[in-house]
Design a protein around this motif. Structure first.
Motif, PDB file in Angstrom:
ATOM      1  N   VAL A   1      10.304 -26.631  31.170  1.00 24.85           N
ATOM      2  CA  VAL A   1       9.547 -26.815  29.823  1.00 24.85           C
ATOM      3  C   VAL A   1      10.024 -28.226  29.206  1.00 24.85           C
ATOM      4  CG1 VAL A   1       9.045 -26.087  27.602  1.00 24.85           C
ATOM      5  CG2 VAL A   1       9.044 -24.434  29.522  1.00 24.85           C
ATOM      6  N   ALA A   2      11.590 -28.421  29.295  1.00 24.39           N
ATOM      7  CA  ALA A   2      12.170 -29.509  28.344  1.00 24.39           C
ATOM      8  C   ALA A   2      13.558 -29.853  29.310  1.00 24.39           C
ATOM      9  CB  ALA A   2      12.693 -29.054  27.250  1.00 24.39           C
TER      10      ALA A   2
ATOM     11  N   LYS B   1       5.309 -32.208  26.176  1.00 23.92           N
ATOM     12  CA  LYS B   1       5.684 -32.901  25.076  1.00 23.92           C
ATOM     13  C   LYS B   1       7.000 -33.039  24.719  1.00 23.92           C
ATOM     14  CE  LYS B   1       1.783 -30.535  22.450  1.00 23.92           C
ATOM     15  NZ  LYS B   1       1.277 -29.526  21.362  1.00 23.92           N
ATOM     16  N   GLU B   2       7.187 -34.184  23.946  1.00 21.21           N
ATOM     17  CA  GLU B   2       8.492 -34.764  23.560  1.00 21.21           C
ATOM     18  C   GLU B   2       9.245 -33.616  22.678  1.00 21.21           C
ATOM     19  OE1 GLU B   2      10.656 -37.205  24.565  1.00 21.21           O
ATOM     20  OE2 GLU B   2       9.131 -37.497  26.297  1.00 21.21           O
TER      21      GLU B   2
ATOM     22  N   ARG C   1      22.114 -29.456  17.325  1.00 18.19           N
ATOM     23  CA  ARG C   1      20.678 -30.002  17.030  1.00 18.19           C
ATOM     24  C   ARG C   1      19.918 -28.648  17.337  1.00 18.19           C
ATOM     25  NH1 ARG C   1      18.493 -35.095  19.702  1.00 18.19           N
ATOM     26  NH2 ARG C   1      19.021 -34.053  21.545  1.00 18.19           N
ATOM     27  N   VAL C   2      18.769 -28.309  16.539  1.00 12.17           N
ATOM     28  CA  VAL C   2      17.750 -27.711  16.865  1.00 12.17           C
ATOM     29  C   VAL C   2      16.332 -28.062  17.263  1.00 12.17           C
ATOM     30  CG1 VAL C   2      16.505 -25.412  16.014  1.00 12.17           C
ATOM     31  CG2 VAL C   2      19.035 -25.692  15.734  1.00 12.17           C
ATOM     32  N   LEU C   3      15.762 -27.992  18.504  1.00 10.69           N
ATOM     33  CA  LEU C   3      14.695 -28.705  18.700  1.00 10.69           C
ATOM     34  C   LEU C   3      13.675 -27.893  19.042  1.00 10.69           C
ATOM     35  CD1 LEU C   3      16.699 -31.059  21.074  1.00 10.69           C
ATOM     36  CD2 LEU C   3      15.788 -31.800  19.157  1.00 10.69           C
ATOM     37  N   ARG C   4      12.326 -28.315  18.841  1.00  8.85           N
ATOM     38  CA  ARG C   4      11.429 -27.645  19.186  1.00  8.85           C
ATOM     39  C   ARG C   4      10.743 -28.388  20.398  1.00  8.85           C
ATOM     40  NH1 ARG C   4       5.646 -27.356  19.359  1.00  8.85           N
ATOM     41  NH2 ARG C   4       4.683 -25.505  18.511  1.00  8.85           N
TER      42      ARG C   4
END
Length: 380
Positions: free
Chosen positions: A82-83, A118-119, A110-113
């Motif tokens: 996914v990322a 998608k970036e 860091r908390v990332l969505r």
């Protein structure tokens, strides 16, 4: 006659082609399995006789029948990734739609969505200190996330270990502070139990006083107050006896909660209960580095960091185990840390190959795969 037969054959082939259908990307019921790896669907494999064997400590190890295609930079051809190109992942919390998740990077805070194709989007940053194995190691959605959009994090800060509340467009706010911080045993984990309260697994901080909040399973409400059903209603402590927990998970059907722990000479899995946690439900004498976990009826999946695999146990109705766990995904994605279940029933995993492994160009990564199915009882 031959011309007539040829015309008929062409017509039949045309009808068959018109009836064919092909699955699109995204979740699907059918997936290739890794040869010899049981029920868990693995990444598409491309056999390449020129490709050498993968390093089991890295993120690009090959399954037994050919490995996944090699990533080029941050582009990973594996459709279950996914990322990519993250810092080592400390925690994952899947959003209600099951398509996106919040990812906590252990060392950066860091908390990332993240969502496929998608970036990553920065949502918040938690101040962290990685002393003694700490950092951002727990992340869970509020039990009432649909209404309040709140997220809770467990982190080692310069002052202590603590639980923080993350709200959109606001800095992190402390909910529970004063959890001892020490030279080791600072990692922790978060979960949600049947009563919509927060479960907090805390490390022992290298030998903090027994009366402290270190080395415990805590149960609190979303304001940080002790849950009324705790053994002592005035205390957040639910269970005692942890050293360096890696994950805590609840089976939403049975309401049983489980916690993984690296307990000195062995790794263990406890069934959470009030008071002393007692004898482990399962032990790993070889210390594979138990981390995050996922629980669903008849199956518990535990991410293994050192062993670069997923360990699958199948509890009986009374929570007991027999036989040996099944080991899946060995070396396929490298060091696995976070593990959690999405609303659509898919398993999300995070990696930490940049922190002691052999990373591939797309590391570190978040993966979304079909989980192993429950069997109702462990194999004999």
């Amino acid at each position: 006659m031959r011309r007539h037969l040829l015309i008929v054959l062409i017509a039949v082939l045309g009808l068959l082609a018109g009836c064919a259908s092909f699955p699109d990307e995204g979740p699907r019921d059918w997936q290739d399995k890794i040869e010899g790896q049981g029920e868990l669907g693995g990444p598409p494999s491309v056999a390449d006789p020129q490709e050498g064997d993968g390093d089991s400590g890295g993120g690009g190890g090959s399954p037994q029948q050919g490995g996944p295609q090699v990533a080029a930079g941050c582009v990973d051809p594996d459709p279950q990734v996914v990322a990519t190109c993250l810092d080592p992942v400390g925690a994952v919390a899947v959003l209600p739609n099951g398509q996106a998740a919040l990812v906590g990077e252990r060392a950066t805070g860091r908390v990332l969505r993240v969502e496929r194709d998608k970036e990553p989007v920065l949502v918040n940053t938690v101040p962290v200190d990685t002393t003694g194995g700490g950092g951002l190691t727990g992340l869970v959605l509020s039990p009432t996330y649909a209404e309040d959009q709140l997220v809770y994090a467990y982190a080692t800060t310069p002052e202590d270990n603590r639980v923080l509340r993350l709200a959109p467009h606001e800095p992190p706010k402390p909910v529970l502070t004063g959890i001892p911080k020490g030279p080791s045993g600072n990692a922790g984990a978060l979960g949600v139990d049947a009563g919509n309260t927060l479960l907090v697994a805390t490390g022992n901080a290298g030998g903090a006083p027994p009366e402290s909040l270190a080395g415990k399973v805590l149960r609190i409400d979303t304001l940080g107050r002790p849950a009324p059903a705790n053994p002592d209603p005035a205390s957040p402590v639910l269970g005692t006896g942890l050293a360096a927990p890696g994950g805590i998970c609840t089976d939403a059907t049975t309401q049983s909660a489980w916690v993984t722990d690296r307990a000195g000479s062995r790794d263990v899995l406890y069934r959470v209960r009030p008071g002393p946690l007692g004898p482990p439900a399962w032990t790993w004498p070889d210390r594979p580095g138990v981390a995050g976990c996922m629980a669903r009826p008849g199956v518990i999946a535990v991410a293994l960091e050192r062993a670069t695999a997923l360990s699958v146990l199948r509890p009986a109705a009374d929570g007991s185990f027999t036989g040996a766990p099944e080991t899946l995904l060995t070396g396929v994605y490298g060091r696995l840390t976070a593990a959690t279940l999405g609303s659509d029933g898919l398993l999300w995993l995070g990696t930490s190959n940049k922190a002691g492994g052999t990373p591939v160009p797309s590391d570190d990564r978040v993966i979304r795969i079909q989980p192993p199915s429950g069997g109702g009882a462990s194999r004999a």
